[in-house]
Write an enzyme that holds these catalytic residues in place. Sequence first.
Site, PDB file in Angstrom:
ATOM      1  N   GLU A 501       0.817  -1.221   0.000  1.00 58.29           N
ATOM      2  CA  GLU A 501       0.000   0.000   0.000  1.00 58.29           C
ATOM      3  C   GLU A 501       0.847   1.266   0.000  1.00 58.29           C
ATOM      4  OE1 GLU A 501      -3.648  -0.446   2.639  1.00 58.29           O
ATOM      5  OE2 GLU A 501      -2.395  -2.119   3.326  1.00 58.29           O
ATOM      6  N   SER A 639      -6.423  -2.513   1.802  1.00 60.12           N
ATOM      7  CA  SER A 639      -6.779  -1.981   0.481  1.00 60.12           C
ATOM      8  C   SER A 639      -7.267  -3.065  -0.471  1.00 60.12           C
ATOM      9  CB  SER A 639      -5.586  -1.233  -0.144  1.00 60.12           C
ATOM     10  OG  SER A 639      -5.281  -0.096   0.630  1.00 60.12           O
ATOM     11  N   TYR A 708      -9.758   3.656  -4.917  1.00 63.85           N
ATOM     12  CA  TYR A 708      -8.869   4.796  -5.094  1.00 63.85           C
ATOM     13  C   TYR A 708      -9.002   5.530  -6.434  1.00 63.85           C
ATOM     14  CZ  TYR A 708      -6.826   2.899  -0.881  1.00 63.85           C
ATOM     15  OH  TYR A 708      -6.644   2.442   0.388  1.00 63.85           O
ATOM     16  N   ARG A 747     -11.262   3.169  11.477  1.00 63.39           N
ATOM     17  CA  ARG A 747     -12.397   3.041  10.554  1.00 63.39           C
ATOM     18  C   ARG A 747     -12.868   1.595  10.649  1.00 63.39           C
ATOM     19  NH1 ARG A 747     -10.324   2.879   5.458  1.00 63.39           N
ATOM     20  NH2 ARG A 747     -10.910   0.681   5.342  1.00 63.39           N
ATOM     21  N   ASP A 749     -15.109  -1.353   9.295  1.00 71.56           N
ATOM     22  CA  ASP A 749     -15.811  -1.801   8.089  1.00 71.56           C
ATOM     23  C   ASP A 749     -16.814  -2.891   8.456  1.00 71.56           C
ATOM     24  OD1 ASP A 749     -14.224  -0.052   6.697  1.00 71.56           O
ATOM     25  OD2 ASP A 749     -12.757  -1.583   6.107  1.00 71.56           O
ATOM     26  N   GLU A 761     -13.575  -5.772   9.788  1.00 65.53           N
ATOM     27  CA  GLU A 761     -12.241  -5.437  10.273  1.00 65.53           C
ATOM     28  C   GLU A 761     -12.226  -4.003  10.780  1.00 65.53           C
ATOM     29  OE1 GLU A 761      -9.418  -4.284   6.743  1.00 65.53           O
ATOM     30  OE2 GLU A 761     -10.513  -6.107   6.171  1.00 65.53           O
ATOM     31  N   ASN A 763      -9.631  -0.701  10.746  1.00 60.39           N
ATOM     32  CA  ASN A 763      -8.432  -0.117  10.152  1.00 60.39           C
ATOM     33  C   ASN A 763      -7.950   0.993  11.081  1.00 60.39           C
ATOM     34  OD1 ASN A 763      -6.679   1.507   8.509  1.00 60.39           O
ATOM     35  ND2 ASN A 763      -7.520   0.468   6.705  1.00 60.39           N
ATOM     36  N   GLY A 767      -7.151   5.536   5.287  1.00 56.93           N
ATOM     37  CA  GLY A 767      -6.631   6.350   4.193  1.00 56.93           C
ATOM     38  C   GLY A 767      -7.090   7.796   4.305  1.00 56.93           C
TER      39      GLY A 767
END
Length: 800
Positions: A501, A639, A708, A747, A749, A761, A763, A767
């Site tokens: 990443e 990602s 992205y 974050r 998910d 998960e 994070n 990002g």
Amino acid sequence: MYTPTGVRLTTHREPELTMRFHFVGIGGAGMSALARWLRQKGVAVSGSDWVESPTLNALRALEVDAYAPHDAQRMGQPDWLVVSDAIHPDNLEVIEAQRREIPIWRRSQLLGWLLRDYKVIAVAGTHGKSTTTAMTAAILEAAGYDPVVFIGADVPLPEPWQGNVRLGRGEWAVVEACEAYESFLDLQPYIALITNIEPDHLDYHGSFEKLLKSFVKFAQRVPPDGYLIACGDNHGVREMAKMLHGVGGHERPPILYGLGAQNDLVAEIRERTPTYTEFRVHSSHWHLEAEPSVRIPYLGDQNVQNALGAIGIALLMQIPFGTAVEALVQFRGVKRRQEMIGEAMGITVVDDYAHHPTEIRAALSALRQRFPNRRLVVVYQPHLYSRTRDQLHGLIDSLSTADFVVITDIYPAREQPIPGVSAALIADGLLERETPPTLYVPIKEQIPQRLLPHLRPNDVVVVMGAGDIEKIEPILLRRLEAQGQARRLTVAVLMGGDSPERDVSLLSGLRVMQALDPEKYYTVAVDPALFKGKGEFWGLQELLTRERPDVAFIALHGKHGEDGAVQGLLELLGIPYTGSGVLPSALAMNKHAAKIVFREAGLATPEGMLVSDGEEDTLERIRRRLRLPLMVKPNQGGSTLGATRVFSWDNLPCAVRKALAYDETALVEELIEGVEVSVPVLGRREPQALPPVEIMPKSGYYDFQAKYVPGATEEIVPARLPSKMLHLLQETAIAAHLALGCRGMSRVDMIVRETTPYVLEVNTVPGLTPTSLLPRSAESAGIRFAELIERILRDTLEGV
């Protein structure tokens, strides 16, 4: 004759000033002082030390060939070797000198030889000798004697002072004489002063009785027409005087000074204030007119004793009493003795050299006088394993008089570790008492970060010890200033890294740098994948060796960025950083471990299993345990790189093989189909969930490109779900965040199937690119990107 470490020394020979002297351990305070003096006399000098230092640079400016590290080839052809007491027989330069039969002296031998034509005033004792030496030197200087002075601490005065040495032109020399390893027996004093004698350096002397005998030998080195003066308040001094008398004494009996009425020279303290101590002097030995009063601008009974000893020397030398007193009034002390370092956020930082129980008690008593009604927070670094062992109970008792204590690991100096001896013993002893509150922080660089949450306005932080503990003082002040935004802060933005990443991380990091206000922050780009910096980027070398940044903003994604690795490095360096700590980062990155935690917290998460190969028996176990469709992904990755959705068992081998190309293990879990959402969480003390983001990839699958590539995914904020479900999603996100121990930001998910949110998960380093979900959610909550970055940064600084 040998040094304490076993280096064989030369005896019955003397050097000449036409020779070249080579100092092994030239960076030490005592060694560098002698090197300076020899250079003043025009003598050729070279020397080596373990590491480079400002001292070596200063010596080079005096045309001393100083270098690091020790190198037998580089020392050239010296005529005489001088070693510090910390140098061992296996030193390469010592071995080479012995091979060439070059004479070897210890530092104290050279000092005694250089002082052979001077009238020497030697100040010895367990405590207070540096300050008493400096006071005596100040009096002689004021009286016009222009003395040579050698002290074990720096004196903050201009030329002819050079730190811990004064290279005067007069016939008198004032020298601090150390009892450790009996180095003071290399001196021939005309006047000897002993401040006190207490059990110390017993690693060498073996017992207090042998230490007393060593002081008797020192006293016997005073010639018949010389003088011995000592502090009669001290039990050890009185015992030494008895032993001295028992072996034939001295033509002149010791002159005793102190606070007790039994002494020949007495100080009667009349007033103690936060800025001065006033005392009256009277004597049965000297005729003093009207018992004069003295007001000195330093505090504590021990400093009255130190000043009185210096006055006693002045009276012996027939220096006018008024001259001595005026010199003491103007005297501003020596470095690292109740030295004011700075103040920030209403918190004062003081540096003190105290490392023995008696010194600690005296320092804290003086600081109570200076700072009445203020908390004394002591940061203490024990000095020597042997001293910690021998003085353990005394250290615990003396430190218990503080209001808050931080203990860090032992500064070993010349010693090797002793089994069973640890600084933790001091901390344990303090923690067994009701007060004071105590922290044990083994790595000193981590002290500011650990201590700051415990500090209050008006505290006095006393950084104490004889090792290198003073190195944390500028870091502590910078942390305090950072909390109050008292100056422009240096922010290291960590980006790039060595994970797949990397490109996303660079985009996130550069965007963070652009968002930070240049008037408030100086930003430095750091790429941990580089050992040495390149272009505008720092590498690991710069992060480790340059001045520490005030805070690190972690914008690293994937392996080594959000798995606890870089967090651990920053912990070791004592640099505050954004986001979660080591363990929460590692748990969140390890998706299988995180799922176990989620289940323990009562959160729904897809059924799954961890695999480390794609062998047929492994695939068979997957088929028996799980149901299609499946999601196969690297266990520690992000990602969606290496992730595959599996709708047919025929596709499973390829999916596992692909995931294992990115990580050593793969997570295979049941694919939950429903509404995909992501909920950012912000804050340390009271985490707050931002509006849930609904994710609608146009391709139908939220893969790397969908994440992205601008326009590839529709992100709807807030998600198009009933308000009750939105609230449940936010509650679930906070629960997952707290279950892993996350802080600062994350974050979460999730997939919503029917009425159940399944946690996929967490994070810990979301990002921060233009298409990233955290900035989108924050924007919908009215938080602009620059405000978001500022908020994350301020939250970090306020949390340490």
